[in-house]
Design an enzyme around this catalytic site. Structure first.
Site, PDB file in Angstrom:
ATOM      1  N   HIS A  75      39.718  43.056  38.761  1.00 21.62           N
ATOM      2  CA  HIS A  75      38.843  43.061  37.596  1.00 21.62           C
ATOM      3  C   HIS A  75      39.663  42.962  36.327  1.00 21.62           C
ATOM      4  CE1 HIS A  75      39.608  47.341  36.384  1.00 21.62           C
ATOM      5  NE2 HIS A  75      39.765  47.528  37.679  1.00 21.62           N
ATOM      6  N   ASP A  77      38.028  43.751  33.241  1.00 23.62           N
ATOM      7  CA  ASP A  77      37.445  44.655  32.240  1.00 23.62           C
ATOM      8  C   ASP A  77      38.226  45.963  32.231  1.00 23.62           C
ATOM      9  OD1 ASP A  77      36.387  45.229  34.836  1.00 23.62           O
ATOM     10  OD2 ASP A  77      34.790  46.410  33.937  1.00 23.62           O
ATOM     11  N   ASP A 106      45.529  49.377  35.188  1.00 24.12           N
ATOM     12  CA  ASP A 106      44.188  49.288  35.786  1.00 24.12           C
ATOM     13  C   ASP A 106      43.335  48.261  35.057  1.00 24.12           C
ATOM     14  OD1 ASP A 106      41.958  49.814  37.301  1.00 24.12           O
ATOM     15  OD2 ASP A 106      41.491  51.704  36.303  1.00 24.12           O
ATOM     16  N   GLU A 140      33.813  46.105  36.711  1.00 27.92           N
ATOM     17  CA  GLU A 140      34.245  47.162  37.628  1.00 27.92           C
ATOM     18  C   GLU A 140      34.234  48.523  36.950  1.00 27.92           C
ATOM     19  OE1 GLU A 140      36.797  49.798  40.085  1.00 27.92           O
ATOM     20  OE2 GLU A 140      36.996  49.268  37.957  1.00 27.92           O
ATOM     21  N   GLU A 141      34.620  48.562  35.683  1.00 28.57           N
ATOM     22  CA  GLU A 141      34.690  49.833  34.962  1.00 28.57           C
ATOM     23  C   GLU A 141      33.321  50.281  34.447  1.00 28.57           C
ATOM     24  OE1 GLU A 141      37.149  51.577  35.175  1.00 28.57           O
ATOM     25  OE2 GLU A 141      39.011  50.436  35.131  1.00 28.57           O
ATOM     26  N   GLU A 169      44.235  47.174  42.910  1.00 27.46           N
ATOM     27  CA  GLU A 169      44.084  48.421  42.157  1.00 27.46           C
ATOM     28  C   GLU A 169      45.401  49.207  42.163  1.00 27.46           C
ATOM     29  OE1 GLU A 169      41.789  49.615  40.318  1.00 27.46           O
ATOM     30  OE2 GLU A 169      39.905  48.637  40.859  1.00 27.46           O
ATOM     31  N   HIS A 354      43.872  54.655  32.298  1.00 24.28           N
ATOM     32  CA  HIS A 354      42.799  55.299  31.522  1.00 24.28           C
ATOM     33  C   HIS A 354      43.348  56.286  30.492  1.00 24.28           C
ATOM     34  CE1 HIS A 354      39.196  54.396  34.405  1.00 24.28           C
ATOM     35  NE2 HIS A 354      40.103  53.433  34.437  1.00 24.28           N
TER      36      HIS A 354
END
Length: 383
Positions: A75, A77, A106, A140-141, A169, A354
């Site tokens: 992903h 995003d 991520d 995805e997020e 991931e 994150h």
């Protein structure tokens, strides 16, 4: 032939980082990946799904039509950056051997390494056997409703059936080569609402306190051992996340009490069986209570086979470390992919994902690209 741009994971990652693709925005991130893939000869299809004038962006690309068929998934995003960054979270700043930016770990870094690895492989093997595909999503997020899942349905309708999928991931907790994820626990969220009769605390016989049966329900739930785990999974876990009655007074019995909980469950359970159990326990104590359930993903396991062994050997050949096979952590889009093909997850170190000042080392980008390239060689029998 692939360009030098598409074979360099750092340059590709910096281009991805400069796209402010905070869910649900794309800001050109998928186009960056698409341009690199088109340069290798991939047939690229944009697949927007969802309502309104701004549906969720997704991308599917394939090179070759033969077997075996390998798919890379990921992903582009990212979560919001927050405040207090040392460097611009959308600049791809390089400092002291590190590249900084929201999504480095991520998982724009994993996407960049996969694209670069395929570019190098195709450059060295222009007439390779089989097929390679990329499934990339911008959802995805976020809610994950209009991303990987509908793309997989689209693929199935057209007979696009990879033999194996590698999701990039950030699986490694400390150093590259720590962990391959071959499964994930399922996740269930529940809201239990017990309704009573409001009244004065001095006259309880004229009221019905909903907190008392709710406490009994929660006691039964938390003392129950769901299972003892198994070879690949830790024991399932139920955690109460909120208890609320909305009561600001000390002399009032509330009319309603509510609790929220989450269950992370292994492959000995399903969302359906756990929902039935929850409703049975709740009904035993409060027949008028309601139970709202949302299952964001079922547990799955990819039994270790040839492809997982090939990935493990590739990791060990580059890092010198034999990765552990693991099923822990949160959910990922692998929970959708597992319904269509065997899937494993392996990517960068996720220690800063994150977080403020998210970053990865330039050396790890090159190392992961070499791992992916070695795995591709193993998968297509070039070694």
């Amino acid at each position: 032939m692939p360009s030098s741009f598409s074979t360099d994971p750092l340059v590709l990652l910096q281009s991805l980082l400069q796209c402010r693709s905070v869910t649900p925005a794309d800001d050109g991130a998928l186009s960056v990946a698409a341009d690199a893939l088109k340069g290798m000869g991939f047939e690229v299809t944009y697949l927007p799904f969802g309502p309104g004038e701004s549906p969720t962006p997704n991308l599917y690309a394939r090179l070759g039509r033969g077997a075996p068929f390998l798919c890379f998934a990921g992903h582009t995003d990212v979560v919001p950056p927050g405040d207090g960054w040392q460097y611009d979270p959308f600049a791809g700043q390089v400092q002291d051997g590190m590249v900084y930016g929201r999504g480095t770990a991520d998982m724009k870094g994993g996407v960049a390494c996969a694209v670069a690895a395929v570019a190098r492989y195709v450059q060295e093997n222009p007439s390779f056997p089989g097929s390679i595909a990329f499934l990339l999503t911008g959802d995805e997020e976020g809610p994950a409703q209009f991303g990987t899942r509908p793309v997989l349905e689209w693929m199935e309708e057209r007979g696009e059936q990879p033999d194996f999928c590698l999701l990039g991931e950030p699986t490694n907790p400390q150093q590259l080569g720590d962990v391959i994820k071959i499964g994930r626990r399922g996740s269930l969220n529940a809201v239990i609402t017990v309704t009573g009769v409001q009244g004065h605390v001095a006259y309880p016989h004229l009221a019905h306190n909903p907190i008392h049966p709710l406490v009994a329900i929660l006691q039964d739930l938390v003392k129950h051992q769901l299972d003892s785990g198994n070879e690949w999974f830790a024991p399932s876990s139920l955690q109460i996340t909120s208890i609320d009655v909305g009561n600001t007074a000390t002399n009032v019995i509330p009319a309603q009490a509510q609790a929220k909980l989450n269950i992370r469950f292994n492959d000995q359970h399903s969302g359906k069986t756990l929902t039935e159990w929850l409703r049975s326990v709740v009904g035993h104590h409060a027949s008028e209570a309601t139970v709202g359930v949302s299952v964001s993903g079922e547990a799955f396991l990819t039994e270790p086979g040839e492809a997982v062994a090939q990935l493990s050997h590739a990791i060990e050949s580059v890092t010198g470390r034999r990765p552990a096979l693991d099923t822990g952590g949160g959910t990922s889009d692998a929970r959708f992919i597992a319904h269509y093909m065997p899937v494993a997850e392996f990517g960068l170190v996720g220690a800063t994902m994150h977080k403020r000042d998210e970053h990865v080392s330039i050396a790890s980008l090159e190392e992961l690209t070499r791992i992916y390239q070695a795995f591709i060689n193993n998968f297509f029998g070039n070694n």
